[in-house]
Design an enzyme around this catalytic site. Structure first.
Site, mmCIF file in Angstrom:
data_model
loop_
_atom_site.group_PDB
_atom_site.id
_atom_site.type_symbol
_atom_site.label_atom_id
_atom_site.label_comp_id
_atom_site.label_asym_id
_atom_site.label_seq_id
_atom_site.Cartn_x
_atom_site.Cartn_y
_atom_site.Cartn_z
ATOM 1 N N ASP A 18 66.916 19.800 39.372
ATOM 2 C CA ASP A 18 65.832 20.327 38.537
ATOM 3 C C ASP A 18 65.892 19.670 37.166
ATOM 4 O O ASP A 18 66.943 19.658 36.519
ATOM 5 C CB ASP A 18 65.969 21.845 38.371
ATOM 6 C CG ASP A 18 65.599 22.600 39.644
ATOM 7 O OD1 ASP A 18 64.976 21.984 40.529
ATOM 8 O OD2 ASP A 18 65.923 23.791 39.747
ATOM 9 N N ASN A 131 53.214 27.464 29.993
ATOM 10 C CA ASN A 131 52.923 26.966 31.345
ATOM 11 C C ASN A 131 53.989 25.999 31.859
ATOM 12 O O ASN A 131 54.604 25.277 31.086
ATOM 13 C CB ASN A 131 51.557 26.258 31.362
ATOM 14 C CG ASN A 131 50.418 27.224 31.109
ATOM 15 O OD1 ASN A 131 50.407 28.316 31.665
ATOM 16 N ND2 ASN A 131 49.482 26.838 30.266
ATOM 17 N N GLN A 232 55.717 43.610 31.670
ATOM 18 C CA GLN A 232 55.066 42.317 31.946
ATOM 19 C C GLN A 232 55.351 41.287 30.852
ATOM 20 O O GLN A 232 55.451 40.097 31.122
ATOM 21 C CB GLN A 232 53.544 42.509 32.075
ATOM 22 C CG GLN A 232 53.104 43.174 33.370
ATOM 23 C CD GLN A 232 53.465 42.369 34.621
ATOM 24 O OE1 GLN A 232 53.150 41.198 34.730
ATOM 25 N NE2 GLN A 232 54.162 42.992 35.555
ATOM 26 N N ASP A 243 64.771 33.241 45.307
ATOM 27 C CA ASP A 243 66.110 32.631 45.450
ATOM 28 C C ASP A 243 67.164 33.538 44.818
ATOM 29 O O ASP A 243 68.265 33.702 45.348
ATOM 30 C CB ASP A 243 66.169 31.264 44.752
ATOM 31 C CG ASP A 243 65.217 30.250 45.367
ATOM 32 O OD1 ASP A 243 64.757 30.475 46.494
ATOM 33 O OD2 ASP A 243 64.935 29.237 44.700
#
Length: 288
Positions: A18, A131, A232, A243
């Site tokens: 990653d 994002n 939230q 995972d």
């Protein structure tokens, strides 16, 4: 409760390195990426992985679904190191060297099959503001050769040493088996009743469904387990939640804890991971 020992948990899957970096809109545009997306790399994305490393401050982590899960199980256990073993395929390249180092830092006993045909699999997380655009290039992860790795005596000994085995990548399960229902409880029950080789041990089926209840079946009984409440505003990234749940579940399972405890540990791990970017975690767990 048995004390965890080295190589007690065995995982096998697609190892990915990653690579996370903050990028600008120009970078996304150059490679035709949406700000919030998950895609598999095409030919036009091949240069992205080298470029993101050259132009940005990057963070590296040992990734891929199964490797994430065994890594989290090891984090929750803390000691001894190397309770978790992981097998998968990487390339003989710089990204492969970094992946080996990252797996070692996570105290996972990773044994990779190394080959030269394909580069090490990577997943770039291109971050703009809140994002994340994920681009995965499986590459070497698809090149595992059982006869050149799993069948070696030294490796097979590690398989035999394990008490718990985890191999993911079982998506679209119900569809493949023609269950013809979207009801998770019904799917769990039908999965429970599939033919089974070892009749001495009951099959346990667990399905997570995001913020909705986790569904588990043992025998004919279907039980729903509510997930932990979270504001939230505290949710940063839900990509590693599944995972992480598996990792927490495996942590309790290798210690032969009850189904309720396994699910409680899974919910805890997922709750920690969704508050952070990527499948990352604090230095120590706070699970009691």
């Amino acid at each position: 409760m048995p004390t965890p020992s080295e190589n007690m948990l065995f995982g096998m899957g697609n190892p990915l390195l990653d690579i996370s970096a903050v990028v600008d809109k120009d970078f996304l545009d150059k490679f035709g990426l949406k700000p919030n997306d998950q895609i598999l790399a095409e030919d036009k994305h091949k240069a992205l992985f080298e470029e993101i490393v050259k132009r940005n401050k990057v963070e590296y982590h040992a990734g891929g679904s199964t490797q994430n899960s065994v890594k989290i199980a090891q984090w929750m256990l803390q000691k001894p190191h190397k309770v978790a073993t992981f097998f998968g395929c990487i390339g003989k390249d710089d990204f492969g060297k970094i992946l080996k180092k990252k797996a070692e830092e996570a105290h996972v006993d990773a044994h990779y099959y190394e080959q030269t045909e394909e580069p090490t699999g990577t997943c770039a997380a291109c971050i703009t503001g809140d994002n994340r655009s994920l681009v995965a290039n499986l590459a070497a992860a698809n090149c595992y050769k059982k006869e050149k790795h799993l069948d070696l005596d030294s490796n097979w000994e590690l398989v035999e040493k394990a008490k718990v085995y985890y191999i993911a990548e079982a998506a679209t399960f119900a569809k493949e088996l023609g269950f013809e229902t979207d009801d998770i409880a019904v799917i769990a029950h039908k999965t429970q009743n599939l033919p089974k080789e070892n009749a001495k041990r009951q099959r346990l089926v667990v399905f997570t469904q995001g913020k909705d209840d986790t569904v588990a079946t043992v025998g004919d009984e279907v039980t729903m387990f509510p997930v932990l409440d979270i504001d939230q505003n505290d949710i940063v990234d839900t990509n590693g939640a599944g995972d992480a749940f598996v990792g927490g579940f495996l942590f309790a399972l290798v210690q032969e804890q009850s189904l309720e405890e396994c699910i409680r540990a899974g919910h805890y791990a997922a709750n920690v991971i969704i508050r952070r970017v990527g499948c990352t975690f604090p230095e120590k767990p706070d699970f009691h």
